[in-house]
Design a protein around this motif. Structure first.
Motif, PDB file in Angstrom:
ATOM      1  N   LYS A 203       0.833  -1.210   0.000  1.00 14.94           N
ATOM      2  CA  LYS A 203       0.000   0.000   0.000  1.00 14.94           C
ATOM      3  C   LYS A 203       0.863   1.254   0.000  1.00 14.94           C
ATOM      4  O   LYS A 203       0.486   2.281  -0.573  1.00 14.94           O
ATOM      5  CB  LYS A 203      -0.942  -0.026   1.191  1.00 14.94           C
ATOM      6  N   GLY A 204       2.022   1.157   0.628  1.00 11.19           N
ATOM      7  CA  GLY A 204       2.968   2.267   0.556  1.00 11.19           C
ATOM      8  C   GLY A 204       3.510   2.448  -0.843  1.00 11.19           C
ATOM      9  O   GLY A 204       3.624   3.570  -1.348  1.00 11.19           O
ATOM     10  N   PHE A 205       3.842   1.330  -1.503  1.00 16.43           N
ATOM     11  CA  PHE A 205       4.311   1.413  -2.883  1.00 16.43           C
ATOM     12  C   PHE A 205       3.253   2.051  -3.778  1.00 16.43           C
ATOM     13  O   PHE A 205       3.559   2.867  -4.651  1.00 16.43           O
ATOM     14  CB  PHE A 205       4.644   0.016  -3.416  1.00 16.43           C
ATOM     15  N   ALA A 206       1.993   1.679  -3.562  1.00 16.15           N
ATOM     16  CA  ALA A 206       0.909   2.213  -4.393  1.00 16.15           C
ATOM     17  C   ALA A 206       0.819   3.728  -4.263  1.00 16.15           C
ATOM     18  O   ALA A 206       0.649   4.451  -5.259  1.00 16.15           O
ATOM     19  CB  ALA A 206      -0.416   1.560  -4.016  1.00 16.15           C
ATOM     20  N   VAL A 207       0.931   4.219  -3.041  1.00 19.14           N
ATOM     21  CA  VAL A 207       0.860   5.669  -2.815  1.00 19.14           C
ATOM     22  C   VAL A 207       2.064   6.367  -3.439  1.00 19.14           C
ATOM     23  O   VAL A 207       1.920   7.392  -4.119  1.00 19.14           O
ATOM     24  CB  VAL A 207       0.768   5.973  -1.304  1.00 19.14           C
ATOM     25  N   VAL A 208       3.244   5.821  -3.229  1.00 17.30           N
ATOM     26  CA  VAL A 208       4.454   6.441  -3.785  1.00 17.30           C
ATOM     27  C   VAL A 208       4.396   6.447  -5.312  1.00 17.30           C
ATOM     28  O   VAL A 208       4.751   7.443  -5.954  1.00 17.30           O
ATOM     29  CB  VAL A 208       5.707   5.705  -3.274  1.00 17.30           C
ATOM     30  N   ASN A 209       3.921   5.371  -5.904  1.00 20.44           N
ATOM     31  CA  ASN A 209       3.775   5.336  -7.359  1.00 20.44           C
ATOM     32  C   ASN A 209       2.796   6.400  -7.834  1.00 20.44           C
ATOM     33  O   ASN A 209       3.036   7.081  -8.846  1.00 20.44           O
ATOM     34  CB  ASN A 209       3.306   3.960  -7.815  1.00 20.44           C
TER      35      ASN A 209
END
Length: 247
Positions: A203-209
């Motif tokens: 979910k962190g990766f999704a936000v950063v992307n």
């Protein structure tokens, strides 16, 4: 296929790091991890070079992160964001002192006592059942956690991870934690960079992307992150190179 991450400009980046499996190798028990002697000096240097735009975003409680990373003083989201320490040092907690956590803990104690190798971890605002010492018991742990959280599903939710199932307050995750940090100084206006290894980091990766940043998966497994580092050692070496690039 994920590629090796480039070195971003430190003065224009905001850095977020998971802890277990990213800054330290996983261990059989939460207390068994070893922090490499180079990690705290590297993070301290990177924090200074980035103007303080560095945070640890972890499933660990803040107290545990502080113990492992002492004497570094840092912004952080602990317990998947249920605990937050702002850049100014202010700390907030969701679910602190909630009696329902005690009730779920009591229910899970029976499962843990009945199966050798399980470990029940009580955090300030969450619970975790670890089965790294009994990897065949994953289904047992998930079923027990689902039964424990069911009466409180309006307030608490499950968070699976590597050989662990956690119960945490609803509405918090690493993505929301990163989003909140990116809306405030000294993170705001910078490009987000997040390194993590687990399902909880996706979910962190999704936000950063979404923010146009750089997400980096440490280790194996499917991921939303376009970049990858093979091991914790490779992650630490990447940070070393990053700090060295500043001269």
């Amino acid at each position: 296929m994920s590629s090796t991450p480039p070195l971003p400009p430190i003065d224009r980046s905001a850095f977020f790091f998971d802890f277990d499996g990213t800054l330290v190798d996983l261990a059989a028990t939460p207390e068994g991890v070893t922090v490499s002697p180079s990690v705290v000096p590297l993070l301290t240097r990177l924090q200074a070079l980035s103007g303080g735009a560095l945070a640890v975003v972890s499933g660990r409680p803040l107290a545990a992160l502080d113990a492992f990373l002492h004497p570094l003083v840092f912004a952080a989201a602990g317990s998947h964001g249920a605990e937050r320490r702002e850049p100014n040092g202010a700390v907030s907690r969701i679910g602190h002192g909630d009696a329902r956590l005690a009730a779920m803990h009591t229910q899970l104690e029976g499962t843990v006592a009945a199966h050798e190798g399980l470990l029940l971890e009580r955090k300030d605002v969450a619970l975790a059942v670890h089965y790294r010492l009994a990897p065949t018991l994953g289904d047992v742990v998930r079923a027990a956690a689902e039964a424990a959280v069911a009466p409180y599903a309006d307030t608490f939710t499950l968070q699976p991870g590597k050989m662990v199932v956690e119960i945490k307050p609803s509405g918090v995750d690493k993505g929301r934690a990163i989003d909140a940090f990116m809306a405030q100084a000294p993170f705001a206006g910078r490009t987000a960079v997040f390194l993590g290894d687990d399902l909880t980091d996706e979910k962190g990766f999704a936000v950063v992307n979404r923010l146009g940043g750089m997400s980096v998966k440490v280790g194996e497994g499917e991921t939303l992150a376009p970049y990858r580092l093979a091991t914790v050692t490779a992650c630490i070496e990447w940070i070393e190179s990053l700090v060295a690039s500043a001269g």
